[in-house]
Design an enzyme around this catalytic site. Structure first.
Site, PDB file in Angstrom:
ATOM      1  N   ASP A  10      11.298  75.998 -57.968  1.00 23.54           N
ATOM      2  CA  ASP A  10      11.299  77.376 -58.459  1.00 23.54           C
ATOM      3  C   ASP A  10      10.785  78.322 -57.366  1.00 23.54           C
ATOM      4  OD1 ASP A  10      12.089  76.399 -60.892  1.00 23.54           O
ATOM      5  OD2 ASP A  10      10.058  76.384 -61.733  1.00 23.54           O
TER       6      ASP A  10
HETATM    7  N1  URA Z   1       9.429  71.639 -62.235  1.00 19.51           N
HETATM    8  C1  URA Z   1       9.247  72.971 -62.404  1.00 19.51           C
HETATM    9  O1  URA Z   1       8.932  73.438 -63.472  1.00 19.51           O
HETATM   10  N2  URA Z   1       9.432  73.749 -61.323  1.00 19.51           N
HETATM   11  C2  URA Z   1       9.752  73.284 -60.095  1.00 19.51           C
HETATM   12  O2  URA Z   1       9.873  74.072 -59.159  1.00 19.51           O
HETATM   13  C3  URA Z   1       9.923  71.905 -59.947  1.00 19.51           C
HETATM   14  C4  URA Z   1       9.767  71.087 -61.029  1.00 19.51           C
END
Ligand code: URA
Length: 240
Positions: free
Chosen positions: A106
């Site tokens: 993310d």
């Molecule tokens: N899980 C999440 O919620 N975000 C990420 O960036 C990676 C795994």
């Protein structure tokens, strides 16, 4: 690395389009083992053949594998009309036309991301069938207890009914804040955040620290990257 088409090899190694690579071949600018080759589809053994391209300092490079310590605020994409991407922050000397992130973090997640031009490698990392665990450190709003850990380790069901595969979880504290180390082998959308949401908790910060047995190099500051060694590459597919 095996056999590769000549035009593809030139495009990657001279950083030109496939069309320009074919033109170089047609213009007799390319020789293989000292002999001019005019066929774009000629197969080259990258381990053995000696390729020269007039006007280019051509050395055969295989695929590139880059360890990036992803900073916050950049998107895990190749290009984006508005936001900076993880590919935008790769320095020129490591950049190739066709690099992309092997998986997604993310925008606000930091840590280990591999950038490569090897599609088969990326698929192997990302597909749950290959059992490559990704390890995250999550700073949480509330401490987790044994019951939470049991639920995550049994395979938790998310708020929308999505079922997750069993995770491996340990509770700890980070700078006196409640935290958890969680290992998962799938990459559903916002998966770690949603897994903790399903327990009534909230992820305040998320950092990926390991893929398979490959650990994030802690000497890399956020935003820094370097090429992986062959030994490190193998660690990706080795269980702890
Ligand atoms: N899980 C999440 O919620 N975000 C990420 O960036 C990676 C795994």
């Amino acid at each position: 690395m095996g056999l590769k088409r000549l035009d593809k090899l030139i495009a990657v190694n001279c950083n030109v389009s496939r069309k320009d690579a074919r033109k170089l071949i047609k213009d007799a600018a390319v020789s293989v083992n000292g002999r001019v080759v005019l066929r774009a589809e000629e197969l080259i053994d990258v381990e053995v053949d000696d390729v020269a391209v007039k006007g280019y300092n051509f050395t055969i490079k295989g695929h590139v594998y880059i360890m990036l310590n992803k900073p916050q605020g950049v998107v895990s994409a190749t290009r984006d009309p508005a936001k900076k991407t993880v590919v935008d922050i790769i320095p020129d000397e490591l950049r190739r036309k066709s690099i992309f992130p092997a998986g997604r973090l993310d925008r606000d997640t930091t840590g280990l991301l591999i950038i490569t031009d090897d599609g088969a490698f990326a698929h192997r990392i990302m597909s749950p069938a290959h059992h490559v665990y990704k390890t995250y450190e999550a700073v949480l709003s509330f401490p987790i207890d044994e019951n939470d850990i049991k639920k995550l380790e049994a395979g938790i069901t998310l708020g929308d009914g999505t079922e997750c595969l069993p995770a491996k979880v340990k509770a700890f504290t980070k700078d006196r804040l409640p935290a958890a180390e969680i290992k998962i082998r799938e990459g559903k959308y916002h998966q770690v955040k949603r897994m903790f949401h399903a327990l009534g908790n909230n992820v305040e910060q998320l950092r990926r620290v390991q893929i398979g047995s490959l650990k994030l190099d802690t000497s890399l500051a956020e935003g820094e990257c370097r090429e992986l060694t062959d030994e490190e590459l193998e660690l990706v597919f080795i269980d702890e």
